[in-house]
Design an enzyme around this catalytic site. Structure first.
Site, mmCIF file in Angstrom:
data_model
loop_
_atom_site.group_PDB
_atom_site.id
_atom_site.type_symbol
_atom_site.label_atom_id
_atom_site.label_comp_id
_atom_site.label_asym_id
_atom_site.label_seq_id
_atom_site.Cartn_x
_atom_site.Cartn_y
_atom_site.Cartn_z
ATOM 1 C CG ASN A 42 -1.739 -3.648 10.173
ATOM 2 O OD1 ASN A 42 -1.012 -4.373 9.503
ATOM 3 N ND2 ASN A 42 -2.748 -2.992 9.647
ATOM 4 C CB ILE A 43 -2.550 -7.979 14.954
ATOM 5 C CG1 ILE A 43 -1.120 -8.424 14.582
ATOM 6 C CG2 ILE A 43 -3.441 -9.193 15.266
ATOM 7 C CD1 ILE A 43 -0.307 -8.968 15.743
ATOM 8 C CD GLU A 44 -7.270 -4.270 10.234
ATOM 9 O OE1 GLU A 44 -8.173 -4.934 9.675
ATOM 10 O OE2 GLU A 44 -6.839 -3.178 9.807
ATOM 11 C CB CYS A 53 -0.208 0.350 15.012
ATOM 12 S SG CYS A 53 -1.649 1.411 14.964
ATOM 13 C CD GLU A 55 3.436 2.304 13.175
ATOM 14 O OE1 GLU A 55 2.616 1.366 13.268
ATOM 15 O OE2 GLU A 55 3.197 3.351 12.575
ATOM 16 C CB CYS A 90 -1.760 6.205 14.700
ATOM 17 S SG CYS A 90 -1.437 5.101 16.090
ATOM 18 C CB CYS A 93 2.390 4.309 16.899
ATOM 19 S SG CYS A 93 1.429 2.794 16.661
HETATM 20 N N1 THU Z 1 -2.075 1.227 11.408
HETATM 21 C C1 THU Z 1 -0.810 0.864 11.763
HETATM 22 O O1 THU Z 1 -0.472 -0.330 11.753
HETATM 23 N N2 THU Z 1 0.056 1.828 12.111
HETATM 24 C C2 THU Z 1 -0.245 3.155 12.209
HETATM 25 O O2 THU Z 1 0.522 3.917 12.776
HETATM 26 C C3 THU Z 1 -1.485 3.645 11.602
HETATM 27 C C4 THU Z 1 -2.546 2.608 11.412
HETATM 28 C C5 THU Z 1 -3.030 0.188 11.029
HETATM 29 C C6 THU Z 1 -4.198 0.025 11.990
HETATM 30 C C7 THU Z 1 -5.246 -0.594 11.079
HETATM 31 O O3 THU Z 1 -5.067 -1.995 11.092
HETATM 32 C C8 THU Z 1 -4.916 -0.061 9.694
HETATM 33 O O4 THU Z 1 -3.615 0.510 9.781
HETATM 34 C C9 THU Z 1 -5.876 0.994 9.191
HETATM 35 O O5 THU Z 1 -6.037 2.003 10.119
#
Ligand code: THU
Length: 136
Positions: A42-44, A53, A55, A90, A93
């Protein structure tokens, strides 16, 4: 490629996460039909909604490289990269998986220790919308 090997690659991918806002590190490892594996994290973003996310990072990397035939994905995550339980994909995804994957696409949800659960895409996203089935 065993589930355990794919899971190990998801755990490694988790270490690449860029998560200054949530602190939740997530990793994914996507197995393609030809045996190749794509890792994602994941890259915020400071503006939150551009966050991607793990995935989708893995899937988009693979599609960019010409892969559209996928077998399985392993997903793990946790606060500061500590896995205490499963970190299910999520809804966004799941819908992206639906675009490229069949009902029997396998999703390994990594749990604490060596544990994991095995689910299919149809279990995670029943009665789903896909262009292939609904736009003919
Ligand atoms: N996140 C994912 O990388 N994959 C998911 O399917 C659910 C959420 C990440 C997004 C965010 O950076 C962190 O989890 C918290 O929501």
């Amino acid at each position: 490629m065993t589930p355990e090997q794919l899971i190990a690659l998801a755990k490694e991918a988790m270490t690449h996460a860029y998560v200054p806002y949530s602190g939740y590190k997530v990793g994914a490892a996507l197995l393609c039909a030809d045996g190749s594996v794509y890792q994602g994290c994941n890259i915020e973003n400071a503006s939150y909604t551009p966050t991607v996310c793990a995935e989708r990072t893995a899937i988009f990397k693979a599609v960019y490289d010409g892969h559209r035939d996928f077998v399985a994905i392993a997903v793990c995550g946790g606060k500061d990269g500590v896995i205490t339980g499963s970190f299910p994909p999520c809804g966004v995804c799941r819908q992206v998986m639906r675009e490229f994957c069949n009902d029997d696409f396998t999703v390994y949800l990594v749990g604490a220790g060596e544990s994991y659960e095995t689910l299919t895409l149809s279990q995670l996203l029943p009665h789903s919308f896909s262009a292939k089935e609904h736009m003919n």
